[in-house]
Motif scaffolding. Structure first.
Motif, mmCIF file in Angstrom:
data_model
loop_
_atom_site.group_PDB
_atom_site.id
_atom_site.type_symbol
_atom_site.label_atom_id
_atom_site.label_comp_id
_atom_site.label_asym_id
_atom_site.label_seq_id
_atom_site.Cartn_x
_atom_site.Cartn_y
_atom_site.Cartn_z
ATOM 1 N N ALA A 146 0.976 -1.240 -0.014
ATOM 2 C CA ALA A 146 -0.151 0.016 0.128
ATOM 3 C C ALA A 146 0.988 1.190 0.049
ATOM 4 N N ILE A 147 2.154 1.245 0.067
ATOM 5 C CA ILE A 147 3.021 2.370 0.136
ATOM 6 C C ILE A 147 2.998 3.312 -1.129
ATOM 7 N N ALA A 148 3.079 2.455 -2.298
ATOM 8 C CA ALA A 148 3.114 3.027 -3.636
ATOM 9 C C ALA A 148 1.894 3.829 -3.856
ATOM 10 N N PRO A 149 0.636 3.216 -3.583
ATOM 11 C CA PRO A 149 -0.832 4.070 -3.615
ATOM 12 C C PRO A 149 -0.931 5.085 -2.871
ATOM 13 N N LEU A 150 -0.274 5.110 -1.420
ATOM 14 C CA LEU A 150 -0.250 5.908 -0.412
ATOM 15 C C LEU A 150 0.594 7.254 -1.071
ATOM 16 N N TYR A 151 1.595 6.841 -1.547
ATOM 17 C CA TYR A 151 2.556 8.267 -2.086
ATOM 18 C C TYR A 151 2.011 8.572 -3.253
ATOM 19 N N ASN A 152 1.154 7.933 -4.384
ATOM 20 C CA ASN A 152 0.580 8.274 -5.393
ATOM 21 C C ASN A 152 -0.841 8.807 -5.220
ATOM 22 N N LEU A 178 -2.383 6.999 8.132
ATOM 23 C CA LEU A 178 -1.365 7.201 7.210
ATOM 24 C C LEU A 178 -1.553 8.029 6.035
ATOM 25 N N TRP A 179 -2.933 7.836 5.735
ATOM 26 C CA TRP A 179 -3.181 8.724 4.426
ATOM 27 C C TRP A 179 -3.023 10.183 4.670
ATOM 28 N N PHE A 180 -2.829 10.706 5.936
ATOM 29 C CA PHE A 180 -2.926 12.289 5.987
ATOM 30 C C PHE A 180 -1.450 12.468 6.031
ATOM 31 N N VAL A 181 -0.432 11.460 6.196
ATOM 32 C CA VAL A 181 0.889 11.777 6.353
ATOM 33 C C VAL A 181 1.418 12.419 5.165
ATOM 34 N N ARG A 182 2.199 13.632 5.180
ATOM 35 C CA ARG A 182 2.620 14.230 4.002
ATOM 36 C C ARG A 182 3.948 13.725 3.566
ATOM 37 N N THR A 183 4.326 14.124 2.316
ATOM 38 C CA THR A 183 5.386 13.255 1.692
ATOM 39 C C THR A 183 6.418 14.585 1.413
ATOM 40 N N ASN A 184 6.396 15.818 1.911
ATOM 41 C CA ASN A 184 7.301 16.717 1.439
ATOM 42 C C ASN A 184 8.679 16.754 1.958
ATOM 43 N N LYS A 185 9.706 17.677 1.913
ATOM 44 C CA LYS A 185 10.868 17.691 2.534
ATOM 45 C C LYS A 185 10.972 18.074 3.940
ATOM 46 N N ASN A 186 9.902 18.744 4.114
ATOM 47 C CA ASN A 186 9.970 19.364 5.820
ATOM 48 C C ASN A 186 9.737 18.287 6.605
ATOM 49 N N THR A 187 11.123 17.937 7.178
ATOM 50 C CA THR A 187 10.899 16.615 8.067
ATOM 51 C C THR A 187 12.054 16.908 9.455
ATOM 52 N N LYS A 188 12.120 18.174 9.442
ATOM 53 C CA LYS A 188 12.959 18.699 11.029
ATOM 54 C C LYS A 188 12.377 18.172 12.032
ATOM 55 N N PHE A 268 11.379 8.432 -0.323
ATOM 56 C CA PHE A 268 12.063 8.296 0.870
ATOM 57 C C PHE A 268 11.393 8.901 1.921
ATOM 58 N N TYR A 269 10.842 10.250 1.532
ATOM 59 C CA TYR A 269 10.263 11.122 2.889
ATOM 60 C C TYR A 269 9.129 10.542 3.296
ATOM 61 N N LEU A 270 8.222 9.834 2.548
ATOM 62 C CA LEU A 270 7.056 9.156 3.203
ATOM 63 C C LEU A 270 7.484 7.874 4.241
ATOM 64 N N LEU A 271 8.666 7.078 3.535
ATOM 65 C CA LEU A 271 9.277 5.969 4.460
ATOM 66 C C LEU A 271 9.802 6.815 5.769
ATOM 67 N N LEU A 272 10.420 7.710 5.535
ATOM 68 C CA LEU A 272 11.413 8.476 6.783
ATOM 69 C C LEU A 272 10.092 8.701 8.005
#
Length: 344
Positions: A146-152, A178-188, A268-272
Motif C-alpha cells: 500500500a506504500i506506492a498508492p499511498l505516495y501516489n 497514514l493517508w494524512f501523512v505528508r511526503t514533502n521535504k519538511n522533516t525537521k 524516501f520522505y514518506l518512508l522516513l
C-alpha cells in the motif's frame, strides 16, 4: 533450523555482492528466492519458534467463538480442513505464500536494491512474521504493497490493500491514518519524535486510554489486565532494549543524510516519516506492550525499503553496502541470540 536460516542469509548475501544485469538470471534468482523463503517458512520446525502450537491448536478448534483470532483465518482453515480435507500444514503453506509473495513483490516495486532489501527482510521481519506471527506477516505484506498508492494518492488502491491487511490482522487498521501523512521535504520535526515518546514513557502519560470508543476501551482494559498479571506476551517492556536503540541510531543517521539519500528514491520522505512514527509509538504506548509492539512493528515494515537506501549516504558506494550488510547481520544476530525468535 538455525543452520537453515543461516544458509539462506548467506545465499542472499552472495546475491548482494555478486549482482548481475542479465534479465533471465535475475528472474531465475527472484523465483529461487521466492520459493526457498516460502518453503522454509511453510515447513519450519514448530519446536524452534513461538506461536506454532497456537496455530496448530486453532486448526482443531470447533468454532470461532473460542478465540479472538481473525475470521479470515477461520475461513481459510475451514476451506482447507473441512472442504478439502487437508493436513494442518496446508494453512502454514498458504500463509507462507501470502506473507512472502506480498513482501517480495512490494520490495521489487518500490526498493532501489532488491537483494539488499531482501537481506534486511530476512534479518528481522521474515523471522518475526513468516516464522512466528504469520497472520501479522500477511497483513504487513499488504501494508508494504500500500506504500506506492499511498505516495501516489490513489485512495482506491490504498483502501483496497489496507482493507485486505485488516482482514488478515485487525491491528492493520492503524495504517488508515497514514493517508494524512505528508511526503514533502519538511522533516525537521522528526528529530523530536523519539525524545517526545521517551518523555511520555518516563512520565507514564497514557493518552491512548482517553480515546472515547467503547469497543476500543474494552480491548485496552483487557490488554492492561494481562500486562498487570504478567501474562506471557503481555509483560511490561523495556523500551531501552538493544534492538530499539539500534533502530533509533539508524534513524538519526538517515535523518542527518536525508537530503542526500532522498535524491535516489521518490518514496524516501514518506518512508522516513512512517519510520519516525514507528519509533515514536513504542515508548509512547509502552504502558500497553501488546499494542506498542504491534504498532511499532507494523509501521516499521518500511525498514525493508528504507535501510538499503543508506548506501547513498556514502560517496564511496562500497562503504555504504558494507554498512547496510552489517546492519542486516547485527539485526539477524540480535533476533537469534538476544531476542531468541528462533530457539536452539
Amino acid at each position: 533450523m538455525i543452520l537453515g536460516i543461516v544458509v539462506i542469509f548467506f545465499l542472499i548475501f552472495l546475491m548482494v555482492i555478486f549482482p548481475t544485469r542479465i534479465k533471465i538470471i535475475n528472474k531465475i534468482l527472484f523465483l529461487f528466492t521466492l520459493i526457498i523463503l516460502i518453503l522454509f517458512a511453510a515447513f519450519r520446525d514448530g519446536k524452534s519458534v513461538n506461536d506454532y502450537e497456537l496455530y496448530v491448536g486453532a486448526w482443531y478448534w470447533a468454532s470461532y467463538e473460542k478465540t479472538t483470532i481473525e475470521a479470515s483465518f477461520i475461513f481459510i482453515r475451514d476451506i482447507l480442513r473441512d472442504g478439502l480435507r487437508l493436513h494442518y500444514l496446508s494453512i502454514f503453506i498458504i500463509y507462507a505464500i501470502l506473507g512472502v509473495v506480498t513482501k517480495l513483490f512490494a520490495i521489487k516495486k518500490i526498493a532501489n536494491n532488491f537483494y539488499l532489501a531482501v537481506l534486511i527482510y530476512l534479518s528481522h521481519f521474515y523471522i518475526l512474521h513468516e516464522l512466528t506471527q504469520m497472520r501479522a506477516g500477511v497483513a504487513a505484506g499488504f501494508i508494504l504493497l500500500a506504500i506506492a498508492p499511498l505516495y501516489n494518492r490513489n485512495i482506491k488502491q490504498f483502501l483496497f490493500l489496507t482493507s485486505i491487511a485488516i482482514v488478515f490482522h485487525y491491528s492493520a487498521v492503524l495504517m488508515l491514518p497514514l493517508w494524512f501523512v505528508r511526503t514533502n521535504k519538511n522533516t525537521k520535526f522528526l528529530y523530536y519524535l523519539v525524545p517526545i515518546g521517551i518523555v511520555f514513557y518516563v512520565t507514564g502519560f497514557n493518552f491512548i486510554q482517553k480515546i472515547p470508543i467503547p469497543y476500543f476501551q474494552t480491548k485496552l482494559d483487557t490488554y492492561q489486565k494481562l500486562t498487570e498479571d504478567g501474562v506471557e506476551g503481555y509483560a511490561k517492556i523495556n523500551v531501552f532494549n538493544a534492538f530499539y536503540l539500534l533502530r533509533v541510531l539508524i534513524f538519526y543517521f538517515v535523518m542527518i543524510f536525508r537530503h542526500k539519500i532522498a535524491e535516489h528514491s521518490k518514496y524516501f520522505y514518506l518512508l522516513l516519516r512512517i519510520e519516525g512514527i514507528s519509533l515514536f509509538a513504542l515508548p509512547t504506548l509502552a504502558i500497553i506492550p501488546a499494542i506498542a509492539y504491534r504498532v511499532h512493528e507494523f509501521l516499521g515494515i518500511v525498514e525493508l525499503v528504507l535501510y538499503p537506501l543508506i548506501i547513498y549516504a556514502f560517496r564511496i558506494r562500497i562503504v555504504g553496502y558494507f554498512v547496510v550488510i552489517m546492519i542486516a547481520l547485527i539485526m539477524f544476530c540480535v533476533n537469534i541470540f538476544y531476542n531468541k525468535l528462533i530457539l536452539f
